[in-house]
Structure formats: C-alpha cells, structure tokens
Design an enzyme around this catalytic site. Sequence first.
Site, PDB file in Angstrom:
ATOM      1  N   HIS A   1       0.836  -1.220   0.000  1.00  0.00           N
ATOM      2  CA  HIS A   1       0.000   0.000   0.000  1.00  0.00           C
ATOM      3  C   HIS A   1       0.864   1.262   0.000  1.00  0.00           C
ATOM      4  O   HIS A   1       1.382   1.674   1.035  1.00  0.00           O
ATOM      5  CB  HIS A   1      -0.911  -0.004   1.239  1.00  0.00           C
ATOM      6  CG  HIS A   1      -1.911   1.113   1.274  1.00  0.00           C
ATOM      7  ND1 HIS A   1      -3.269   0.906   1.451  1.00  0.00           N
ATOM      8  CD2 HIS A   1      -1.775   2.468   1.162  1.00  0.00           C
ATOM      9  CE1 HIS A   1      -3.898   2.073   1.445  1.00  0.00           C
ATOM     10  NE2 HIS A   1      -3.012   3.041   1.281  1.00  0.00           N
TER      11      HIS A   1
ATOM     12  N   GLN B   1      -9.565   9.116  -5.129  1.00  0.00           N
ATOM     13  CA  GLN B   1      -9.220   9.781  -3.865  1.00  0.00           C
ATOM     14  C   GLN B   1     -10.387  10.561  -3.251  1.00  0.00           C
ATOM     15  O   GLN B   1     -10.566  10.596  -2.040  1.00  0.00           O
ATOM     16  CB  GLN B   1      -8.041  10.735  -4.100  1.00  0.00           C
ATOM     17  CG  GLN B   1      -7.672  11.634  -2.933  1.00  0.00           C
ATOM     18  CD  GLN B   1      -6.847  10.937  -1.870  1.00  0.00           C
ATOM     19  OE1 GLN B   1      -5.746  10.470  -2.146  1.00  0.00           O
ATOM     20  NE2 GLN B   1      -7.377  10.839  -0.664  1.00  0.00           N
TER      21      GLN B   1
ATOM     22  N   TRP C   1       0.732  13.938   2.793  1.00  0.00           N
ATOM     23  CA  TRP C   1       0.143  13.475   4.049  1.00  0.00           C
ATOM     24  C   TRP C   1       1.191  13.136   5.092  1.00  0.00           C
ATOM     25  O   TRP C   1       0.943  13.164   6.284  1.00  0.00           O
ATOM     26  CB  TRP C   1      -0.741  12.250   3.787  1.00  0.00           C
ATOM     27  CG  TRP C   1      -1.917  12.589   2.957  1.00  0.00           C
ATOM     28  CD1 TRP C   1      -3.123  13.068   3.407  1.00  0.00           C
ATOM     29  CD2 TRP C   1      -2.015  12.541   1.524  1.00  0.00           C
ATOM     30  NE1 TRP C   1      -3.950  13.310   2.340  1.00  0.00           N
ATOM     31  CE2 TRP C   1      -3.303  12.998   1.181  1.00  0.00           C
ATOM     32  CE3 TRP C   1      -1.150  12.149   0.508  1.00  0.00           C
ATOM     33  CZ2 TRP C   1      -3.742  13.079  -0.137  1.00  0.00           C
ATOM     34  CZ3 TRP C   1      -1.586  12.235  -0.808  1.00  0.00           C
ATOM     35  CH2 TRP C   1      -2.868  12.693  -1.122  1.00  0.00           C
TER      36      TRP C   1
ATOM     37  N   GLU D   1     -10.957   4.805   7.054  1.00  0.00           N
ATOM     38  CA  GLU D   1      -9.794   5.544   7.571  1.00  0.00           C
ATOM     39  C   GLU D   1     -10.335   6.767   8.299  1.00  0.00           C
ATOM     40  O   GLU D   1     -10.352   7.889   7.774  1.00  0.00           O
ATOM     41  CB  GLU D   1      -8.845   5.967   6.437  1.00  0.00           C
ATOM     42  CG  GLU D   1      -7.540   6.558   6.973  1.00  0.00           C
ATOM     43  CD  GLU D   1      -6.575   7.000   5.875  1.00  0.00           C
ATOM     44  OE1 GLU D   1      -6.983   7.005   4.699  1.00  0.00           O
ATOM     45  OE2 GLU D   1      -5.427   7.354   6.202  1.00  0.00           O
TER      46      GLU D   1
ATOM     47  N   ASP E   1       2.463   3.399   2.933  1.00  0.00           N
ATOM     48  CA  ASP E   1       1.392   4.334   2.546  1.00  0.00           C
ATOM     49  C   ASP E   1       1.925   5.585   1.861  1.00  0.00           C
ATOM     50  O   ASP E   1       1.589   5.870   0.721  1.00  0.00           O
ATOM     51  CB  ASP E   1       0.532   4.699   3.767  1.00  0.00           C
ATOM     52  CG  ASP E   1      -0.806   5.348   3.384  1.00  0.00           C
ATOM     53  OD1 ASP E   1      -1.120   5.397   2.181  1.00  0.00           O
ATOM     54  OD2 ASP E   1      -1.529   5.798   4.291  1.00  0.00           O
TER      55      ASP E   1
ATOM     56  N   HIS F   1      -9.609   1.744   0.344  1.00  0.00           N
ATOM     57  CA  HIS F   1      -9.304   2.570   1.505  1.00  0.00           C
ATOM     58  C   HIS F   1     -10.571   2.486   2.347  1.00  0.00           C
ATOM     59  O   HIS F   1     -11.619   2.988   1.931  1.00  0.00           O
ATOM     60  CB  HIS F   1      -9.030   4.021   1.100  1.00  0.00           C
ATOM     61  CG  HIS F   1      -7.608   4.261   0.677  1.00  0.00           C
ATOM     62  ND1 HIS F   1      -7.075   3.689  -0.435  1.00  0.00           N
ATOM     63  CD2 HIS F   1      -6.622   5.014   1.245  1.00  0.00           C
ATOM     64  CE1 HIS F   1      -5.803   4.081  -0.546  1.00  0.00           C
ATOM     65  NE2 HIS F   1      -5.501   4.881   0.452  1.00  0.00           N
TER      66      HIS F   1
ATOM     67  N   HIS G   1       1.329   5.267  -2.397  1.00  0.00           N
ATOM     68  CA  HIS G   1       0.782   6.175  -3.424  1.00  0.00           C
ATOM     69  C   HIS G   1       1.957   6.777  -4.187  1.00  0.00           C
ATOM     70  O   HIS G   1       2.471   7.837  -3.809  1.00  0.00           O
ATOM     71  CB  HIS G   1      -0.043   7.281  -2.763  1.00  0.00           C
ATOM     72  CG  HIS G   1      -1.230   6.775  -1.998  1.00  0.00           C
ATOM     73  ND1 HIS G   1      -2.525   6.911  -2.458  1.00  0.00           N
ATOM     74  CD2 HIS G   1      -1.317   6.113  -0.817  1.00  0.00           C
ATOM     75  CE1 HIS G   1      -3.364   6.352  -1.590  1.00  0.00           C
ATOM     76  NE2 HIS G   1      -2.651   5.859  -0.582  1.00  0.00           N
TER      77      HIS G   1
HETATM   78 FE   FE2 Z   1      -3.466   5.176   1.343  1.00  0.00          FE
END
Ligand code: FE2
Length: 388
Positions: free
Chosen positions: A53, A146, A309, A207, A303, A204, A55
């Site tokens: 996982h 997203q 993020w 979360e 991630d 996802h 991005h």
């Molecule tokens: Fe993610």
Amino acid sequence: MLFSNARLGGSIHDIRVSDAKILSIAAPGSLVRQPDEEVVRGGWLTPPMAEPHVHLDAALLGARMPNRSGTLREGIANWSVLRATLTESDVRARALQTAEMYARRGTLRIRTHVDTGNLMAVQTLVELKPELAGHGIELEVVAFPQEGIFRAPDRRAQWEAAIALGVDCVGAIPHFERTTEEGWQSVHLAFDLAERNGLKLDFHCDESDDPHSRNLEVVCAEAIDRGYAGRVVAGHCTALHSYNHPYAEKVMELVATAGVQVIANPLDNVVLQGRYDRYPRRRGITRVDELWRFGATVGIGHDSVQDPWYRLGQAHMLDPAHMLVHVGQLTGERDMERVVETLWTENHLPFGDIPVLAEGQPARMLWWPVDTAVDLLIQRPLPRVFRG
Ligand code: FE2
C-alpha cells in the site's frame, strides 16, 4: 557466491548461488569455497519484502507544498492542487525514484494506488510496469478515486475510465463518500467493476476515528457473496480501533471468514488520526493483535513516502514495522518476530503468492547482516539485495 553459516528459515545452512539461481542448500560447514567464489559469513537470508500500500503518484511531493498543519484534511487539499499540475515526466521520474528507493532497501513488489482524478498519472504508472519489471521490481496499480465517486459528476466516469487503462485492482474510498449509503453503493459498484473486468479489489476502508464508519462489514459481506476470498484488501480500517467491542468482534470474525486482508498503515495513521481528540488522544491504528487472534490476515504498508500526508519516510519497510510494534503494542518477543516476518510473508499475499527460497529457485532474496527479527527492528539495517 557462498553464504556460509547463514540463517535461512528457522535454521543455519550453507547456501551456494550461481547464475542468479539457488544452487544448493546444505548443512552448515559442508560447502567448500571454490576458487573465485565470494564468501559471506553469517547473517540471514530472506525472500524480498513486499509493499502492499503506497501512493507513488504523490510520493516525494511533500516539499513542493508543505502541509503546515500536518492534518489529513490539509493533505487532501494540497494534493488536489498538486494533482492538477502534474506532468507525465514528473510522475514518471518520482515513481521510478521511489521504486528504486524501495528496491535498494529490499522491497521488490510494490502495489501503488493512483488517484483516478488524473488519468495521465494512472496511464503513466501502468506503462511503468514493464520497465520496472526489467529492474526486478513487480508493480501493481490500483485505480483509486481519492475524492470518492459521487462527490462530483465526473468522478465516477474517471474512475471507470481508469479501469480500462490496464490496472490490476479496483479501489474505492467508501467512508469519504457524501453519505453512508453512497459509501456502501461505492463498494457494490467496485465489486461490479472488478467482476466485469477480472480484477482484484483494494479499498481505503474506514480511515476515520468515527466508530460509525462501517464499511468493512459491507466489503466482507460482498467478498463472501461473490466468492472473492483472497482477492480483496481493506487498507487502514482505523475506525475498527474505535468500534465498541461487541461490534468490533463481529466485524473481525467476518474479516477472517471473508478472507479479506487488512493492511495497517501505522506511519500515516499515527500522525493523521486522533486529530479531533483533545486528550486522551487515540492511536490511529487498526486492531492488529485482535485481528491476528481472530485468524485474519494482516499486512503492513508504508502508505506515504514524503508526500502531502506524511513528509517523512525512505521507503524502508522496517520503518512501518518499527512503528507498528510501538503503536500496536506488539513488543512481545513473538509479536515482534511476527511483525517483521509479515514483510516477506503476508505482505506478498495481495500479489498472489508468498515467495520461498529453495534449491533451483531464482536467487531473488535479501541478505541481512543480523539473524534475528528483533535485531532487524533495533538496527533497521540495509539488506544486500539480489533481484534474481
Ligand atoms: Fe493510502
């Protein structure tokens, strides 16, 4: 090449490698060095690690537009600005650089989510697959909306268009849709798309710190009804942390029954979750110890690598493992071993198999300068990487 007195699995062996193949695995001290043969003494040979996982479309963008508050909300806002400025060469260069960071640190399988809000980025990542394969890196791509598929009229069309570009998995983000019902609907539509196109699924999922974010049970029910055991991943699942215990137990039993794999992302979630709390402030981590107890399959993701993020990270999978043993309170000796071993066992399951090192197999493996899982967590060293 001769590995002398190296750990392989649970015991010590001599291992000879030639022409990128494992030639022989023998009793320690039994293989004699041949002329011109390099000898490596001690240490631990393991399969390569897998990243289930990340991005890659957003990786290494954190410095371009700093997240001043460090929150998920600002990360999403910054990403929506950055996403519109991406060029093909930029996406390509950052993805290649990040994939090479992973490979040099021992990770040779990478599953990336790509935001379907930029179809060029999806296309670029799909096209990178053969190039990375040439470097010994296997890449899987998830079509990830997203911002959800119902928030704006073009979102669903972009998501469906991304599926046609040759991705491996359908993604969705049910907890981020406008309503609970639209979240559940996005799960059903994702399964429809996956069935129609013969793809796997990677959500996802929940979360959130909201104990009423309840999409994981819907994902599990669909996986059971449609016969998708082993082909569905639910990432994050942080709301599970905050569910009441009777409901959490029902869901965890369902996860195990459905064969849905939960991926914990401890680096991002420990800093992004709990942000609406004052004190006590919750840890943003799914219930790894309890999922294990229910017989569910768990994986560990990085991630984010220096993205909007999470500004930190070097694509070294021992970092999220190290964070997980802390925030998941998995510091019992056997728990620490299980966390580390997950990186080259369960972390591979989303890709379809768990690699084994055996005679006659390609020498696609890692050599670590220590021979226990706990020492790996203590030192977080770089392995010597053999790409096979
Ligand atoms: Fe993610």
